[in-house]
Design a protein around this motif. Structure first.
Motif, mmCIF file in Angstrom:
data_model
loop_
_atom_site.group_PDB
_atom_site.id
_atom_site.type_symbol
_atom_site.label_atom_id
_atom_site.label_comp_id
_atom_site.label_asym_id
_atom_site.label_seq_id
_atom_site.Cartn_x
_atom_site.Cartn_y
_atom_site.Cartn_z
ATOM 1 N N THR A 44 0.834 -1.198 0.000
ATOM 2 C CA THR A 44 0.000 0.000 0.000
ATOM 3 C C THR A 44 0.867 1.247 0.000
ATOM 4 O O THR A 44 0.556 2.231 -0.665
ATOM 5 N N LYS A 47 2.135 2.810 -3.295
ATOM 6 C CA LYS A 47 1.204 3.618 -4.095
ATOM 7 C C LYS A 47 1.220 5.094 -3.700
ATOM 8 O O LYS A 47 0.699 5.930 -4.416
ATOM 9 N N LEU A 65 -6.723 3.669 4.460
ATOM 10 C CA LEU A 65 -6.089 2.829 3.449
ATOM 11 C C LEU A 65 -6.467 1.376 3.708
ATOM 12 O O LEU A 65 -6.716 0.982 4.836
ATOM 13 N N THR A 66 -6.502 0.605 2.649
ATOM 14 C CA THR A 66 -6.851 -0.804 2.766
ATOM 15 C C THR A 66 -5.585 -1.653 2.697
ATOM 16 O O THR A 66 -4.827 -1.567 1.734
ATOM 17 N N ASN A 67 -5.347 -2.433 3.744
ATOM 18 C CA ASN A 67 -4.243 -3.396 3.761
ATOM 19 C C ASN A 67 -4.823 -4.784 3.527
ATOM 20 O O ASN A 67 -5.737 -5.199 4.224
#
Length: 128
Positions: A44, A47, A65-67
């Motif tokens: 992540t 990005k 944020l998506t982990n």
């Protein structure tokens, strides 16, 4: 001390929180950007760009944020998706005093408050 830039000059630095910063260095032909973001997965974090850090500094807001990772529980493999706090310019462990230049640690502030309350209780000014 660690030299993260290998002797190159840092042209711009953005520090949001401890262990969450970005900087640009003057390379041979172009400007290279580097960043660190503790607590955010590498996939992540890759990005994120230097401009994201600048935007967060100029207009602070909490981002999510998506982990995604593969984990297991009781010998069963699962794909796990976790929403985490991403880039954030709010430091919840330190406070900026009214003069705008002095920063005080949360632990010291808590200890000072407890000491003051204890001191006032000894004078019987506060009844709890």
């Amino acid at each position: 001390m660690k030299d993260e830039t290998s002797g190159k000059k840092i042209t711009e630095f953005v520090g949001l929180r401890p262990k969450m910063y970005s900087y640009t260095v003057q390379g041979d032909k172009n400007i290279d950007a580097h960043h660190r973001a503790k607590g955010i997965a590498t996939s992540t974090s890759n990005k994120l760009r230097h401009q994201d850090y600048l935007d967060q500094l100029q207009m602070p807001c909490e981002t999510q944020l998506t982990n995604r990772r593969i984990g297991y529980k009781l010998h069963n493999v699962h794909s796990i998706e976790v929403q985490k706090r991403g880039l954030c310019a709010f430091d919840d462990k330190r406070f900026l005093l009214d003069d705008g230049t002095v920063i005080i640690c949360n632990t010291i502030l808590t200890l000072f408050t407890l000491f003051t309350l204890k001191h006032l209780r000894n004078w019987n000014l506060i009844i709890v």
